[in-house]
Design a protein around this motif. Structure first.
Motif, PDB file in Angstrom:
ATOM      1  N   LYS A  45       0.818  -1.222   0.000  1.00 29.70           N
ATOM      2  CA  LYS A  45       0.000   0.000   0.000  1.00 29.70           C
ATOM      3  C   LYS A  45       0.853   1.274   0.000  1.00 29.70           C
ATOM      4  O   LYS A  45       0.330   2.372  -0.186  1.00 29.70           O
ATOM      5  CB  LYS A  45      -0.925   0.011   1.224  1.00 29.70           C
ATOM      6  N   ILE A  46       2.149   1.147   0.245  1.00 30.44           N
ATOM      7  CA  ILE A  46       3.017   2.336   0.337  1.00 30.44           C
ATOM      8  C   ILE A  46       3.209   2.938  -1.057  1.00 30.44           C
ATOM      9  O   ILE A  46       3.608   2.235  -1.995  1.00 30.44           O
ATOM     10  CB  ILE A  46       4.372   1.960   0.959  1.00 30.44           C
ATOM     11  N   ARG A  47       2.890   4.225  -1.189  1.00 29.16           N
ATOM     12  CA  ARG A  47       3.028   4.882  -2.496  1.00 29.16           C
ATOM     13  C   ARG A  47       3.915   6.138  -2.441  1.00 29.16           C
ATOM     14  O   ARG A  47       4.269   6.690  -3.488  1.00 29.16           O
ATOM     15  CB  ARG A  47       1.656   5.270  -3.052  1.00 29.16           C
ATOM     16  N   HIS A  48       4.232   6.598  -1.258  1.00 32.74           N
ATOM     17  CA  HIS A  48       5.083   7.793  -1.129  1.00 32.74           C
ATOM     18  C   HIS A  48       6.106   7.555  -0.025  1.00 32.74           C
ATOM     19  O   HIS A  48       5.744   7.077   1.061  1.00 32.74           O
ATOM     20  CB  HIS A  48       4.256   9.029  -0.762  1.00 32.74           C
ATOM     21  N   ILE A  49       7.359   7.876  -0.312  1.00 30.67           N
ATOM     22  CA  ILE A  49       8.385   7.816   0.726  1.00 30.67           C
ATOM     23  C   ILE A  49       9.117   9.159   0.731  1.00 30.67           C
ATOM     24  O   ILE A  49       9.665   9.577  -0.298  1.00 30.67           O
ATOM     25  CB  ILE A  49       9.383   6.671   0.487  1.00 30.67           C
ATOM     26  N   PHE A  50       9.077   9.832   1.874  1.00 30.44           N
ATOM     27  CA  PHE A  50       9.798  11.095   2.048  1.00 30.44           C
ATOM     28  C   PHE A  50      11.098  10.796   2.787  1.00 30.44           C
ATOM     29  O   PHE A  50      11.078  10.249   3.892  1.00 30.44           O
ATOM     30  CB  PHE A  50       8.942  12.084   2.839  1.00 30.44           C
ATOM     31  N   ILE A  51      12.219  11.133   2.157  1.00 32.51           N
ATOM     32  CA  ILE A  51      13.542  10.826   2.710  1.00 32.51           C
ATOM     33  C   ILE A  51      14.091  12.073   3.405  1.00 32.51           C
ATOM     34  O   ILE A  51      14.090  13.162   2.818  1.00 32.51           O
ATOM     35  CB  ILE A  51      14.497  10.397   1.566  1.00 32.51           C
ATOM     36  N   THR A  52      14.585  11.904   4.635  1.00 30.38           N
ATOM     37  CA  THR A  52      15.205  13.059   5.309  1.00 30.38           C
ATOM     38  C   THR A  52      16.644  13.264   4.838  1.00 30.38           C
ATOM     39  O   THR A  52      17.089  14.392   4.646  1.00 30.38           O
ATOM     40  CB  THR A  52      15.211  12.894   6.838  1.00 30.38           C
ATOM     41  N   HIS A  53      17.392  12.157   4.690  1.00 32.13           N
ATOM     42  CA  HIS A  53      18.783  12.227   4.231  1.00 32.13           C
ATOM     43  C   HIS A  53      19.248  10.809   3.928  1.00 32.13           C
ATOM     44  O   HIS A  53      18.512   9.844   4.163  1.00 32.13           O
ATOM     45  CB  HIS A  53      19.685  12.915   5.266  1.00 32.13           C
ATOM     46  N   THR A  54      20.469  10.674   3.424  1.00 29.30           N
ATOM     47  CA  THR A  54      20.855   9.393   2.829  1.00 29.30           C
ATOM     48  C   THR A  54      21.669   8.481   3.750  1.00 29.30           C
ATOM     49  O   THR A  54      22.280   7.528   3.269  1.00 29.30           O
ATOM     50  CB  THR A  54      21.658   9.628   1.525  1.00 29.30           C
ATOM     51  N   HIS A  55      21.654   8.720   5.036  1.00 23.22           N
ATOM     52  CA  HIS A  55      22.351   7.768   5.913  1.00 23.22           C
ATOM     53  C   HIS A  55      21.583   6.444   5.993  1.00 23.22           C
ATOM     54  O   HIS A  55      20.351   6.410   5.946  1.00 23.22           O
ATOM     55  CB  HIS A  55      22.533   8.367   7.311  1.00 23.22           C
ATOM     56  N   LEU A  56      22.366   5.354   6.141  1.00 25.30           N
ATOM     57  CA  LEU A  56      21.800   4.012   6.011  1.00 25.30           C
ATOM     58  C   LEU A  56      20.708   3.701   7.017  1.00 25.30           C
ATOM     59  O   LEU A  56      19.773   2.958   6.704  1.00 25.30           O
ATOM     60  CB  LEU A  56      22.920   2.976   6.180  1.00 25.30           C
ATOM     61  N   ASP A  57      20.815   4.244   8.241  1.00 26.84           N
ATOM     62  CA  ASP A  57      19.789   3.905   9.233  1.00 26.84           C
ATOM     63  C   ASP A  57      18.414   4.431   8.823  1.00 26.84           C
ATOM     64  O   ASP A  57      17.400   3.978   9.340  1.00 26.84           O
ATOM     65  CB  ASP A  57      20.185   4.411  10.635  1.00 26.84           C
ATOM     66  N   HIS A  58      18.363   5.355   7.850  1.00 25.18           N
ATOM     67  CA  HIS A  58      17.092   5.916   7.380  1.00 25.18           C
ATOM     68  C   HIS A  58      16.670   5.326   6.032  1.00 25.18           C
ATOM     69  O   HIS A  58      15.612   5.642   5.514  1.00 25.18           O
ATOM     70  CB  HIS A  58      17.204   7.437   7.268  1.00 25.18           C
ATOM     71  N   LEU A  59      17.527   4.465   5.477  1.00 32.50           N
ATOM     72  CA  LEU A  59      17.303   3.938   4.120  1.00 32.50           C
ATOM     73  C   LEU A  59      17.417   2.427   4.024  1.00 32.50           C
ATOM     74  O   LEU A  59      17.167   1.863   2.965  1.00 32.50           O
ATOM     75  CB  LEU A  59      18.400   4.482   3.173  1.00 32.50           C
ATOM     76  N   ALA A  60      17.808   1.766   5.108  1.00 35.99           N
ATOM     77  CA  ALA A  60      18.226   0.358   5.033  1.00 35.99           C
ATOM     78  C   ALA A  60      17.181  -0.540   4.386  1.00 35.99           C
ATOM     79  O   ALA A  60      17.523  -1.490   3.670  1.00 35.99           O
ATOM     80  CB  ALA A  60      18.558  -0.148   6.434  1.00 35.99           C
ATOM     81  N   SER A  61      15.892  -0.249   4.593  1.00 37.11           N
ATOM     82  CA  SER A  61      14.857  -1.131   4.044  1.00 37.11           C
ATOM     83  C   SER A  61      14.420  -0.745   2.641  1.00 37.11           C
ATOM     84  O   SER A  61      13.653  -1.494   2.026  1.00 37.11           O
ATOM     85  CB  SER A  61      13.624  -1.143   4.960  1.00 37.11           C
ATOM     86  N   LEU A  62      14.872   0.399   2.136  1.00 35.85           N
ATOM     87  CA  LEU A  62      14.374   0.849   0.836  1.00 35.85           C
ATOM     88  C   LEU A  62      14.706  -0.127  -0.305  1.00 35.85           C
ATOM     89  O   LEU A  62      13.801  -0.497  -1.067  1.00 35.85           O
ATOM     90  CB  LEU A  62      14.896   2.256   0.527  1.00 35.85           C
ATOM     91  N   PRO A  63      15.956  -0.564  -0.465  1.00 29.10           N
ATOM     92  CA  PRO A  63      16.249  -1.484  -1.569  1.00 29.10           C
ATOM     93  C   PRO A  63      15.454  -2.782  -1.463  1.00 29.10           C
ATOM     94  O   PRO A  63      14.981  -3.314  -2.469  1.00 29.10           O
ATOM     95  CB  PRO A  63      17.756  -1.770  -1.419  1.00 29.10           C
ATOM     96  N   LEU A  64      15.274  -3.282  -0.258  1.00 28.18           N
ATOM     97  CA  LEU A  64      14.555  -4.545  -0.067  1.00 28.18           C
ATOM     98  C   LEU A  64      13.054  -4.349  -0.251  1.00 28.18           C
ATOM     99  O   LEU A  64      12.362  -5.216  -0.785  1.00 28.18           O
ATOM    100  CB  LEU A  64      14.870  -5.098   1.329  1.00 28.18           C
ATOM    101  N   LEU A  65      12.543  -3.187   0.161  1.00 29.30           N
ATOM    102  CA  LEU A  65      11.116  -2.891  -0.029  1.00 29.30           C
ATOM    103  C   LEU A  65      10.764  -2.888  -1.522  1.00 29.30           C
ATOM    104  O   LEU A  65       9.811  -3.552  -1.942  1.00 29.30           O
ATOM    105  CB  LEU A  65      10.773  -1.529   0.593  1.00 29.30           C
ATOM    106  N   VAL A  66      11.525  -2.162  -2.326  1.00 36.93           N
ATOM    107  CA  VAL A  66      11.157  -2.057  -3.754  1.00 36.93           C
ATOM    108  C   VAL A  66      11.326  -3.399  -4.462  1.00 36.93           C
ATOM    109  O   VAL A  66      10.561  -3.738  -5.369  1.00 36.93           O
ATOM    110  CB  VAL A  66      11.936  -0.929  -4.484  1.00 36.93           C
ATOM    111  N   ASP A  67      12.293  -4.185  -4.011  1.00 38.77           N
ATOM    112  CA  ASP A  67      12.473  -5.519  -4.600  1.00 38.77           C
ATOM    113  C   ASP A  67      11.318  -6.446  -4.209  1.00 38.77           C
ATOM    114  O   ASP A  67      10.930  -7.336  -4.959  1.00 38.77           O
ATOM    115  CB  ASP A  67      13.809  -6.111  -4.116  1.00 38.77           C
ATOM    116  N   THR A  68      10.733  -6.234  -3.044  1.00 37.55           N
ATOM    117  CA  THR A  68       9.636  -7.081  -2.559  1.00 37.55           C
ATOM    118  C   THR A  68       8.313  -6.763  -3.246  1.00 37.55           C
ATOM    119  O   THR A  68       7.531  -7.668  -3.547  1.00 37.55           O
ATOM    120  CB  THR A  68       9.476  -6.896  -1.027  1.00 37.55           C
TER     121      THR A  68
END
Ligand SMILES: [Zn+2]
Ligand SMILES: [Zn+2]
Length: 256
Positions: A45-68
């Motif tokens: 159901k997720i359609r929007h992701i607002f990123i604060t900055h590119t450190h890994l603790d804020h992004l770690a699930s992004l690559p796996l989410l889009v692959d899923t």
């Protein structure tokens, strides 16, 4: 509008998850390890992701989410809202076919799973009655916080990762309302030198900056260093008792 705290810790370990906030069922702010606790039904159901900055603790699930979820989106890509500098970093260092495939073009060019939506500080995204404003902060890399307004006009703000600055506080003061504030304080005062190097708040610097805020919101502290949570909270409560700061916890939920 509902806010679910999927993660808000400065680290990992049993029961701890890194930063991610779910707004209703379709908007994420940051994509840390807490996203991994969502069910498949919730993920798609997720359609929007607002990123604060590119450190890994804020992004770690992004690559796996889009692959899923890439084959469950019914032609509606996930819009990634972020600074131009953050998009450049993701292009060059994450979705570069070396660390992870480029999901800005996969599964097919023209119908990619992720669509970048570059945002400028001060700009407001309007998504089905909710408004999300990007506000600049100060950190080791280009970084922003967000101010989110619900359909009923109630407001919460999230600092992301930050150290001393004027822009976040001025960005909040220029509006007439702020109901809830999530603000980071990564380190205790005994780590003050480290907090300056890493460009995070410690209780001394956060309590000084909070004097700039003209609103009286409920204050919740995020990004606490694992093991130092109680010490940081005690120092903050002593430094700004009028603000009554409380720890934000994974699993917390707010209705606005
Ligand atoms: Zn950071
Ligand atoms: Zn962080």
């Amino acid at each position: 509008m509902q806010i679910r705290v999927l993660g808000c810790s400065g680290g990992i370990g049993k029961g701890l998850r890194t930063t991610s906030l779910l707004i209703d069922d379709d908007i994420l702010i940051d994509c840390g390890t807490g996203v991994g606790d969502l069910t498949m039904d919730e993920l798609v159901k997720i359609r929007h992701i607002f990123i604060t900055h590119t450190h890994l603790d804020h992004l770690a699930s992004l690559p796996l989410l889009v692959d899923t979820v890439f084959d469950h989106l019914n032609g509606e890509p996930i819009k990634l809202h972020l600074l131009p500098e953050s998009l450049k970093t993701l292009d060059e260092h994450l979705f570069n076919w070396k660390l992870w495939p480029d999901f800005f073009v996969l599964p097919e060019a023209g119908s990619a799973v992720m669509q970048p939506c570059v945002m400028e500080p001060g700009k407001i995204a309007k998504i089905r009655g909710r408004e999300i404003e990007m506000i600049p902060v100060e950190h080791a890399v280009p970084a922003v916080g967000y101010r989110v307004t619900s359909e009923s006009g109630k407001t919460f703000a999230f600092s992301g990762d930050s150290c001393e600055n004027d822009t976040f506080w001025e960005g909040l003061n220029k509006h007439s309302r702020l109901d809830i504030l999530f603000v980071e304080c990564a380190y205790a005062d005994h780590d003050k030198t480290l907090s300056k190097l890493a460009r995070h708040y410690c209780p001394e610097s956060l309590s000084a900056d909070m004097k700039k805020l003209t609103h009286q919101p409920e204050v919740y502290i995020t990004h606490l260093k694992p093991g130092d949570e109680a010490e940081i909270l005690l120092e903050l409560q002593a430094a700004m008792p009028d603000r009554n700061p409380k720890a934000l916890n994974t699993g917390d939920s707010f209705q606005l």
